[in-house]
Design a protein around this motif. Structure first.
Motif, PDB file in Angstrom:
ATOM      1  N   ALA A  47       0.831  -1.217   0.000  1.00 51.65           N
ATOM      2  CA  ALA A  47       0.000   0.000   0.000  1.00 51.65           C
ATOM      3  C   ALA A  47       0.863   1.263   0.000  1.00 51.65           C
ATOM      4  N   GLY A  48       1.996   1.205   0.713  1.00 53.93           N
ATOM      5  CA  GLY A  48       2.871   2.382   0.791  1.00 53.93           C
ATOM      6  C   GLY A  48       3.456   2.751  -0.562  1.00 53.93           C
ATOM      7  N   ALA A  49       3.978   1.740  -1.276  1.00 54.08           N
ATOM      8  CA  ALA A  49       4.576   1.999  -2.599  1.00 54.08           C
ATOM      9  C   ALA A  49       3.528   2.551  -3.565  1.00 54.08           C
ATOM     10  N   ILE A  50       2.312   1.955  -3.527  1.00 52.64           N
ATOM     11  CA  ILE A  50       1.242   2.432  -4.419  1.00 52.64           C
ATOM     12  C   ILE A  50       0.911   3.881  -4.099  1.00 52.64           C
ATOM     13  N   GLY A  51       0.813   4.180  -2.794  1.00 54.98           N
ATOM     14  CA  GLY A  51       0.492   5.548  -2.373  1.00 54.98           C
ATOM     15  C   GLY A  51       1.546   6.537  -2.840  1.00 54.98           C
ATOM     16  N   TRP A  52       2.827   6.164  -2.679  1.00 54.05           N
ATOM     17  CA  TRP A  52       3.909   7.081  -3.080  1.00 54.05           C
ATOM     18  C   TRP A  52       3.957   7.281  -4.588  1.00 54.05           C
ATOM     19  N   ILE A  53       3.811   6.179  -5.357  1.00 53.35           N
ATOM     20  CA  ILE A  53       3.883   6.316  -6.825  1.00 53.35           C
ATOM     21  C   ILE A  53       2.748   7.213  -7.311  1.00 53.35           C
ATOM     22  N   THR A  54       1.546   7.016  -6.738  1.00 50.24           N
ATOM     23  CA  THR A  54       0.397   7.807  -7.185  1.00 50.24           C
ATOM     24  C   THR A  54       0.532   9.265  -6.780  1.00 50.24           C
ATOM     25  N   SER A  55       0.949   9.492  -5.527  1.00 47.02           N
ATOM     26  CA  SER A  55       0.883  10.862  -5.003  1.00 47.02           C
ATOM     27  C   SER A  55       2.149  11.668  -5.281  1.00 47.02           C
ATOM     28  N   SER A  56       3.187  11.040  -5.881  1.00 51.83           N
ATOM     29  CA  SER A  56       4.431  11.799  -6.108  1.00 51.83           C
ATOM     30  C   SER A  56       4.214  12.984  -7.055  1.00 51.83           C
ATOM     31  N   VAL A  57       3.240  12.867  -7.975  1.00 54.13           N
ATOM     32  CA  VAL A  57       2.937  14.013  -8.850  1.00 54.13           C
ATOM     33  C   VAL A  57       2.501  15.213  -7.996  1.00 54.13           C
ATOM     34  N   MET A  58       1.667  14.934  -6.977  1.00 52.79           N
ATOM     35  CA  MET A  58       1.184  16.029  -6.131  1.00 52.79           C
ATOM     36  C   MET A  58       2.300  16.606  -5.275  1.00 52.79           C
ATOM     37  N   LEU A  59       3.256  15.742  -4.888  1.00 54.02           N
ATOM     38  CA  LEU A  59       4.388  16.216  -4.092  1.00 54.02           C
ATOM     39  C   LEU A  59       5.164  17.251  -4.915  1.00 54.02           C
ATOM     40  N   GLY A  60       5.437  16.913  -6.190  1.00 52.75           N
ATOM     41  CA  GLY A  60       6.126  17.867  -7.069  1.00 52.75           C
ATOM     42  C   GLY A  60       5.307  19.136  -7.267  1.00 52.75           C
ATOM     43  N   ALA A  61       3.975  18.957  -7.367  1.00 51.50           N
ATOM     44  CA  ALA A  61       3.110  20.107  -7.642  1.00 51.50           C
ATOM     45  C   ALA A  61       3.107  21.129  -6.510  1.00 51.50           C
ATOM     46  N   ILE A  62       3.286  20.638  -5.267  1.00 51.10           N
ATOM     47  CA  ILE A  62       3.310  21.570  -4.120  1.00 51.10           C
ATOM     48  C   ILE A  62       4.402  22.618  -4.367  1.00 51.10           C
ATOM     49  N   PHE A  63       5.569  22.149  -4.854  1.00 50.90           N
ATOM     50  CA  PHE A  63       6.696  23.070  -5.082  1.00 50.90           C
ATOM     51  C   PHE A  63       6.593  23.765  -6.439  1.00 50.90           C
ATOM     52  N   GLY A  64       6.044  23.051  -7.437  1.00 51.08           N
ATOM     53  CA  GLY A  64       5.952  23.608  -8.795  1.00 51.08           C
ATOM     54  C   GLY A  64       5.145  24.894  -8.842  1.00 51.08           C
ATOM     55  N   GLY A  65       3.993  24.888  -8.154  1.00 46.14           N
ATOM     56  CA  GLY A  65       3.118  26.064  -8.181  1.00 46.14           C
ATOM     57  C   GLY A  65       3.814  27.257  -7.553  1.00 46.14           C
ATOM     58  N   PHE A  66       4.461  26.977  -6.441  1.00 43.27           N
ATOM     59  CA  PHE A  66       5.112  28.022  -5.677  1.00 43.27           C
ATOM     60  C   PHE A  66       6.269  28.644  -6.480  1.00 43.27           C
ATOM     61  N   LEU A  67       7.124  27.758  -7.066  1.00 51.15           N
ATOM     62  CA  LEU A  67       8.285  28.241  -7.834  1.00 51.15           C
ATOM     63  C   LEU A  67       7.857  28.985  -9.087  1.00 51.15           C
ATOM     64  N   ALA A  68       6.850  28.417  -9.796  1.00 45.43           N
ATOM     65  CA  ALA A  68       6.436  29.024 -11.068  1.00 45.43           C
ATOM     66  C   ALA A  68       5.872  30.418 -10.845  1.00 45.43           C
ATOM     67  N   GLY A  69       5.106  30.578  -9.754  1.00 45.45           N
ATOM     68  CA  GLY A  69       4.545  31.893  -9.457  1.00 45.45           C
ATOM     69  C   GLY A  69       5.656  32.923  -9.300  1.00 45.45           C
ATOM     70  N   LYS A  70       6.690  32.548  -8.531  1.00 52.50           N
ATOM     71  CA  LYS A  70       7.816  33.476  -8.295  1.00 52.50           C
ATOM     72  C   LYS A  70       8.569  33.755  -9.601  1.00 52.50           C
ATOM     73  N   LEU A  71       8.895  32.659 -10.349  1.00 57.82           N
ATOM     74  CA  LEU A  71       9.718  32.815 -11.560  1.00 57.82           C
ATOM     75  C   LEU A  71       8.979  33.536 -12.681  1.00 57.82           C
ATOM     76  N   SER A  72       7.641  33.365 -12.730  1.00 60.68           N
ATOM     77  CA  SER A  72       6.926  33.979 -13.855  1.00 60.68           C
ATOM     78  C   SER A  72       6.915  35.503 -13.718  1.00 60.68           C
ATOM     79  N   ASP A  73       7.117  36.006 -12.504  1.00 61.45           N
ATOM     80  CA  ASP A  73       7.218  37.458 -12.356  1.00 61.45           C
ATOM     81  C   ASP A  73       8.543  37.959 -12.922  1.00 61.45           C
ATOM     82  N   ARG A  74       9.532  37.055 -12.967  1.00 57.30           N
ATOM     83  CA  ARG A  74      10.837  37.466 -13.490  1.00 57.30           C
ATOM     84  C   ARG A  74      10.956  37.170 -14.996  1.00 57.30           C
ATOM     85  N   LEU A  75      10.523  35.957 -15.402  1.00 55.18           N
ATOM     86  CA  LEU A  75      10.774  35.518 -16.784  1.00 55.18           C
ATOM     87  C   LEU A  75       9.573  35.711 -17.715  1.00 55.18           C
TER      88      LEU A  75
END
Length: 468
Positions: A47-75
């Motif tokens: 169950a743990g491996a399934i949970g991690w494989i499925t939710s890893s996209v959301m883990l990346g998204a937590i940081f992606g949204g935050f970084l993109a917001g900051k960078l899009s003001d510059r680039l």
């Protein structure tokens, strides 16, 4: 000058929102790929491996949204959407070629994809609202939601069409195919202009005027909008120097910030994504038939979602936001709690009953909490803190999504499926309570009026304290 091709506004709005399709595809594709991947790598009891494989996209998204917001003001918004399209392509291909039993490799590849998904979730609404005239803004936010659920439906259909391939090929093709819409997005964005607000902020007035000429009907409208954007940009610059995380919870803004962040977090903790990620496994659990033969169910859920998002475009401004959220949340909560109750009363009821109730839940979610959360997040934060607060709301939403994706398989491994849904049902009802007590009505009010509600509330609370 005359031979320059004018870009049609429809083309701009379509590709501006197209990242939503990718975002939906990558959220949805795992639903169909998971039963094959489980089979191929013998993950039935992990169950743990399934949970991690499925939710890893959301883990990346937590940081992606935050970084993109900051960078899009510059680039710039456009450049950031192009960069996320490239990351999408790379992440999709890496997911498709993960070495056998390479659980960690797949988790890292999908976390990379998540950075692009999170970036899309932050950039598309910003780009669209900066391109759209005010009168179309609500409807265009709705288009973003329609694109996301269409992307989910597309991934369910692709999964269904590929399900008869050999097990190893099937899930690899499902995950790798996400590179196709990502390439379409990349080439579409190459022809799109930069957002006029970004151009004006960077003193490129002539370019901004040219972009607005694609989207507005006459010179007068363009001139007045440029003046307005320049004023707003000056205001923002003045405010931006002073915004810290502490500012968001200062007395002045606390009420509206808690309201916006609360709605964004509740939308995920109500458990909708448990259905979207795991529906074949839920049906397998309920009926005992193999999950890979239950791939019609995601398509049914996807169709309900798309129809709901279209219904929302029609009713968006006809009903109060709070009314829709209250009705939606109450029925969603009951459709999660009733299967548990019925199971106690009728122990041998049909196992498909759960799936029918889940469909009722999805139907109500699709035209209430799913689209309205983003409408409210777009309206409720005062200008001075809008950038930081929207980024934070997006991160809260992804954290909820990540935890639901990770914990659902672990919870269902240790207790009855109905009990897990009953817990989500209680959270839905708490969400309704939150809407009734903490969230002001924003429909039909200007952004300044909404800001005023927050300040009035502050004054009332202060005078109540003094009265005590």
């Amino acid at each position: 000058m005359h031979n320059e091709k004018k870009i049609s506004s429809r083309f701009i709005y379509f590709f501006g929102a197209f990242a939503g399709i990718l975002f939906g595809y990558d959220i949805g594709v795992m639903t169909g790929a998971l039963p094959f991947l489980q089979n191929d790598w013998n993950l039935e009891n992990s169950a743990g491996a399934i949970g991690w494989i499925t939710s890893s996209v959301m883990l990346g998204a937590i940081f992606g949204g935050f970084l993109a917001g900051k960078l899009s003001d510059r680039l710039g918004r456009r450049k950031m959407i192009l960069i996320s399209a490239v990351i999408f392509v790379v992440g999709s291909i890496l997911s498709g070629i993960a070495p056998h039993n390479g659980i960690l490799f797949l988790i890292v590849a999908r976390t990379l994809l998540g950075l692009a998904v999170g970036a899309a979730s932050a950039l598309v609404p910003a780009y669209m609202s900066e391109m759209a005239p005010a009168r179309l803004r609500g409807r265009l936010s709705g288009i973003n939601q329609t694109m996301i659920v269409s992307g989910m439906l597309l991934s369910y259909i692709v999964d269904y069409l590929l399900k008869d391939l050999p097990v190893t090929m099937a899930w690899r093709m499902m995950l790798g195919m996400a590179a196709v819409p990502a390439l379409i997005l990349y080439f579409g964005m190459l022809r799109l202009p930069e957002s006029p607000r970004f151009l004006i902020k960077n003193n490129k007035l002539e370019e901004a005027r040219k972009v607005l000429s694609y989207l507005r009907s006459n010179k007068k409208e363009i001139d007045s909008e440029i003046v307005q954007i320049q004023e707003t940009a000056r205001e923002e610059q003045k405010h931006n120097q002073k915004v810290s995380w502490g500012t968001l919870l200062s007395n002045k803004y606390r009420y509206l910030v808690i309201a916006g962040l609360g709605v964004a977090a509740f939308q995920q903790f109500q458990g909708a994504n448990a259905i979207f990620y795991y529906i074949p496994l839920i049906v397998e659990n309920a009926t005992g038939h193999e999950a890979s033969s239950a791939l019609m169910w995601p398509i049914i859920q996807g169709v309900i979602l798309v129809l709901g998002s279209l219904l929302f475009l029609v009713i968006a401004d006809k009903f109060n936001r709070r009314t829709l959220l209250t009705v939606g949340g109450t029925i969603m909560g009951l459709s999660f709690i009733l299967p548990s109750v019925l199971n106690l009363v009728i122990p041998n009821a049909s196992p498909m009953m759960v799936v029918v109730f889940l469909s009722i839940y999805v139907a109500l979610y699709s035209f209430t909490w799913a689209p309205l959360t983003w409408v409210i997040v777009g309206e409720i934060f005062p200008l001075a803190i809008r950038g930081s607060a929207s980024g934070l709301a997006s991160s809260f939403n992804w954290i909820g999504s990540f935890l639901v994706g990770l914990l659902f398989p672990i919870m269902t491994a240790s207790m009855a499926q109905e009990a897990v849904f009953a817990i989500f049902g209680v959270i839905c009802l708490l969400g309704v309570l939150f809407i009734r007590t903490r969230v002001p009505e924003t429909r039909g009010r200007s952004l300044e009026e909404i800001e005023q509600i927050g300040e009035d509330r502050q004054v009332n609370e202060k005078s109540a304290e003094i009265g005590l």
